[in-house]
Write a protein that holds these residues in place. Structure first.
Motif, PDB file in Angstrom:
ATOM      1  N   THR A   1      -6.599  16.663   3.126  1.00 45.23           N
ATOM      2  CA  THR A   1      -7.787  17.506   2.941  1.00 45.23           C
ATOM      3  C   THR A   1      -8.975  17.077   3.297  1.00 45.23           C
ATOM      4  O   THR A   1      -9.874  17.649   3.450  1.00 45.23           O
ATOM      5  N   GLU A   2      -8.860  15.672   4.031  1.00 45.57           N
ATOM      6  CA  GLU A   2     -10.070  15.412   4.489  1.00 45.57           C
ATOM      7  C   GLU A   2      -9.876  14.463   6.023  1.00 45.57           C
ATOM      8  O   GLU A   2      -8.988  13.818   6.072  1.00 45.57           O
ATOM      9  N   VAL A   3     -10.865  14.787   6.901  1.00 47.15           N
ATOM     10  CA  VAL A   3     -10.881  14.235   8.033  1.00 47.15           C
ATOM     11  C   VAL A   3     -12.260  13.610   8.323  1.00 47.15           C
ATOM     12  O   VAL A   3     -13.185  14.180   8.240  1.00 47.15           O
ATOM     13  N   ILE A   4     -12.164  12.200   8.434  1.00 46.17           N
ATOM     14  CA  ILE A   4     -13.321  11.395   8.924  1.00 46.17           C
ATOM     15  C   ILE A   4     -13.357  11.079  10.129  1.00 46.17           C
ATOM     16  O   ILE A   4     -12.538  10.316  10.999  1.00 46.17           O
ATOM     17  N   ASP A   5     -14.350  11.753  10.892  1.00 49.36           N
ATOM     18  CA  ASP A   5     -14.522  11.520  12.383  1.00 49.36           C
ATOM     19  C   ASP A   5     -15.488  10.658  12.734  1.00 49.36           C
ATOM     20  O   ASP A   5     -16.526  10.756  12.353  1.00 49.36           O
TER      21      ASP A   5
ATOM     22  N   ALA B   1     -15.670   8.424   1.840  1.00 49.01           N
ATOM     23  CA  ALA B   1     -15.107   9.687   2.121  1.00 49.01           C
ATOM     24  C   ALA B   1     -13.503   9.664   2.238  1.00 49.01           C
ATOM     25  O   ALA B   1     -12.934  10.475   1.773  1.00 49.01           O
ATOM     26  N   LEU B   2     -13.133   8.448   2.203  1.00 47.82           N
ATOM     27  CA  LEU B   2     -11.370   8.460   1.912  1.00 47.82           C
ATOM     28  C   LEU B   2     -10.932   8.491   0.335  1.00 47.82           C
ATOM     29  O   LEU B   2      -9.966   9.051   0.429  1.00 47.82           O
ATOM     30  N   THR B   3     -12.072   8.669  -0.275  1.00 51.37           N
ATOM     31  CA  THR B   3     -11.600   9.013  -1.677  1.00 51.37           C
ATOM     32  C   THR B   3     -12.196  10.395  -2.119  1.00 51.37           C
ATOM     33  O   THR B   3     -11.948  10.568  -3.377  1.00 51.37           O
ATOM     34  N   ALA B   4     -12.711  11.044  -1.264  1.00 51.47           N
ATOM     35  CA  ALA B   4     -13.823  12.234  -1.729  1.00 51.47           C
ATOM     36  C   ALA B   4     -12.804  13.443  -1.985  1.00 51.47           C
ATOM     37  O   ALA B   4     -13.023  14.250  -2.647  1.00 51.47           O
ATOM     38  N   GLY B   5     -11.520  13.536  -1.235  1.00 50.46           N
ATOM     39  CA  GLY B   5     -10.973  14.858  -1.719  1.00 50.46           C
ATOM     40  C   GLY B   5      -9.643  14.685  -2.389  1.00 50.46           C
ATOM     41  O   GLY B   5      -9.429  13.481  -2.697  1.00 50.46           O
ATOM     42  N   PRO B   6      -8.934  15.910  -2.764  1.00 52.38           N
ATOM     43  CA  PRO B   6      -7.729  15.592  -3.588  1.00 52.38           C
ATOM     44  C   PRO B   6      -6.497  15.175  -3.107  1.00 52.38           C
ATOM     45  O   PRO B   6      -5.482  14.929  -3.777  1.00 52.38           O
TER      46      PRO B   6
ATOM     47  N   VAL C   1      -7.562  11.388   6.834  1.00 50.96           N
ATOM     48  CA  VAL C   1      -7.254  10.799   8.069  1.00 50.96           C
ATOM     49  C   VAL C   1      -8.497  10.257   8.692  1.00 50.96           C
ATOM     50  O   VAL C   1      -9.452  11.206   8.806  1.00 50.96           O
ATOM     51  N   VAL C   2      -8.876   9.142   9.093  1.00 52.24           N
ATOM     52  CA  VAL C   2      -9.851   8.679   9.819  1.00 52.24           C
ATOM     53  C   VAL C   2      -9.339   8.356  11.039  1.00 52.24           C
ATOM     54  O   VAL C   2      -8.386   7.932  11.606  1.00 52.24           O
ATOM     55  N   HIS C   3     -10.335   8.937  12.200  1.00 54.53           N
ATOM     56  CA  HIS C   3     -10.129   8.730  13.725  1.00 54.53           C
ATOM     57  C   HIS C   3     -11.157   8.863  14.486  1.00 54.53           C
ATOM     58  O   HIS C   3     -12.446   8.908  13.962  1.00 54.53           O
TER      59      HIS C   3
ATOM     60  N   THR D   1       0.779  -1.085   0.025  1.00 50.82           N
ATOM     61  CA  THR D   1      -0.111   0.027   0.083  1.00 50.82           C
ATOM     62  C   THR D   1       0.964   1.461  -0.101  1.00 50.82           C
ATOM     63  O   THR D   1       1.991   1.429   0.508  1.00 50.82           O
ATOM     64  N   GLN D   2       0.432   2.424  -0.578  1.00 53.98           N
ATOM     65  CA  GLN D   2       1.039   3.693  -0.783  1.00 53.98           C
ATOM     66  C   GLN D   2       1.054   4.494   0.381  1.00 53.98           C
ATOM     67  O   GLN D   2       0.138   4.578   1.181  1.00 53.98           O
ATOM     68  N   PHE D   3       2.193   5.029   0.853  1.00 52.71           N
ATOM     69  CA  PHE D   3       2.245   6.111   2.032  1.00 52.71           C
ATOM     70  C   PHE D   3       1.394   7.389   1.299  1.00 52.71           C
ATOM     71  O   PHE D   3       1.488   7.761   0.380  1.00 52.71           O
ATOM     72  N   GLY D   4       1.112   8.125   2.497  1.00 62.14           N
ATOM     73  CA  GLY D   4       0.652   9.410   2.205  1.00 62.14           C
ATOM     74  C   GLY D   4      -0.759   9.547   1.459  1.00 62.14           C
ATOM     75  O   GLY D   4      -1.152  10.468   1.283  1.00 62.14           O
ATOM     76  N   ARG D   5      -1.495   8.440   1.593  1.00 64.44           N
ATOM     77  CA  ARG D   5      -2.968   8.665   1.032  1.00 64.44           C
ATOM     78  C   ARG D   5      -4.122   8.505   2.346  1.00 64.44           C
ATOM     79  O   ARG D   5      -4.907   9.415   2.215  1.00 64.44           O
ATOM     80  N   VAL D   6      -3.860   7.780   3.104  1.00 59.94           N
ATOM     81  CA  VAL D   6      -4.606   7.554   4.261  1.00 59.94           C
ATOM     82  C   VAL D   6      -3.929   7.275   5.555  1.00 59.94           C
ATOM     83  O   VAL D   6      -3.104   6.297   5.758  1.00 59.94           O
ATOM     84  N   LEU D   7      -4.343   8.026   6.431  1.00 58.38           N
ATOM     85  CA  LEU D   7      -3.734   7.823   7.705  1.00 58.38           C
ATOM     86  C   LEU D   7      -5.117   7.403   8.682  1.00 58.38           C
ATOM     87  O   LEU D   7      -6.161   7.776   8.518  1.00 58.38           O
ATOM     88  N   ARG D   8      -4.495   7.013  10.055  1.00 63.52           N
ATOM     89  CA  ARG D   8      -5.521   6.581  10.897  1.00 63.52           C
ATOM     90  C   ARG D   8      -4.923   7.237  12.441  1.00 63.52           C
ATOM     91  O   ARG D   8      -3.727   7.398  12.337  1.00 63.52           O
ATOM     92  N   SER D   9      -5.723   7.566  13.075  1.00 56.75           N
ATOM     93  CA  SER D   9      -5.466   8.467  14.190  1.00 56.75           C
ATOM     94  C   SER D   9      -6.286   8.087  15.399  1.00 56.75           C
ATOM     95  O   SER D   9      -7.432   8.038  15.439  1.00 56.75           O
TER      96      SER D   9
END
Length: 285
Positions: free
Chosen positions: A68-72, A168-173, A177-179, A39-47
């Motif tokens: 650009t996207e925060v998924i809460d 939402a993980l694919t919504a922004g440019p 981060v999902v947390h 998997t690629q770095f810099g695409r999706v973070l978890r926190s």
């Protein structure tokens, strides 16, 4: 803008992103896939919770990571009690709210409201603050361990929000981060499904989930310092908060048995081929 993937892979081999204001932030990049890739770095973070980010943390996330996207995934009550985090002031970052726990009382776009608005708080039931982290169990799963019951409960009771979070993980440019609060349970389930779509091996999905155990003491201490989470953190010992590999392994087994795997669960709940392709591309290409 500096590429987060290039920056990380050139300076270290682990996936942790060390920030001043979080304890459990890591990248979903660098994990092995069933076809021999990663998997690629810099695409999706978890926190874990982002409320206490420093100014330097915000610069790192926005300018270096390209967030650009925060998924809460927290409940409305959690968001109202914790208040606005510093990323809320950044115009380039969109916040999206998809609770995976049962909501009590108010159901609203909390990000469109001021959290200190007494009219908003007045709409909540009198005992809302005591029910911030309700336990949730899927019918028929009473024989499963507590963590497994809760995780299957997310998929039973909050399937629409699980799917919405993945979309939402694919919504922004930029990066997303999902947390949740700790970044281990609710975030762990959404991350596991995203990784499954990306083709990560089951062993990698389990290992990513269990990695939170490396920092569990610091994570519990951080949450215990917040009045929102202090009672939940202190009434049980650290061991009871620690994620165990066997919990996620069992969830994957149940999904295999009932749905043909995580992707099968997604397909049968309306997460179609085009959406899977978009999510896979986000984490792989």
């Amino acid at each position: 803008m500096t590429s987060y993937g290039r920056r990380v892979t050139s300076t270290r081999t682990d996936r942790w992103l060390h920030l001043d204001g979080t304890t459990n932030t890591r990248d979903l990049g660098g994990l092995p896939t069933v076809d021999g890739g990663t998997t690629q770095f810099g695409r999706v973070l978890r926190s874990d919770n982002l409320q206490t980010l420093s100014d330097a943390d915000v610069r790192t996330l926005v300018e270096e990571v390209g967030l650009t996207e925060v998924i809460d995934l927290r409940t409305t009550a959690e968001i109202l009690m914790e208040g606005r985090g510093p990323l809320r002031a950044v115009d380039a970052v969109t916040h999206r709210h998809f609770t995976l726990l049962p909501e009590r009382g108010l159901r609203t776009d909390v990000f469109a409201a001021e959290e200190d608005d007494e009219e908003i708080r007045a709409q909540l039931p009198a005992d809302w603050a005591e029910s911030i982290l309700p336990r949730q169990h899927a019918p028929g799963d009473e024989g499963e361990p507590p963590a497994v019951r809760s995780y299957l409960g997310y998929l039973t009771d909050s399937a629409d929000n699980v799917l919405a979070a993945l979309r939402a993980l694919t919504a922004g440019p930029g990066a997303a981060v999902v947390h949740c609060a700790a970044g281990k349970d609710r975030t762990g389930v959404v991350s596991a499904l995203a990784l499954a779509v990306a083709g990560a091996t089951p062993e990698a999905i389990v290992a990513d989930y269990a990695q939170t155990a490396e920092i569990i003491d610091a994570l519990v201490a951080k949450l215990a310092s917040s009045s929102t989470y202090a009672e939940d953190m202190t009434r049980r010992d650290v061991a009871s908060h620690t994620p165990r590999a066997e919990s996620m392994r069992r969830v994957l087994e149940v999904l295999d048995q009932r749905w043909g795997g995580p992707v099968g669960w997604l397909e049968q709940h309306g997460f179609g081929a085009d959406e899977q392709s978009a999510l896979r591309a986000r984490l792989r290409d």
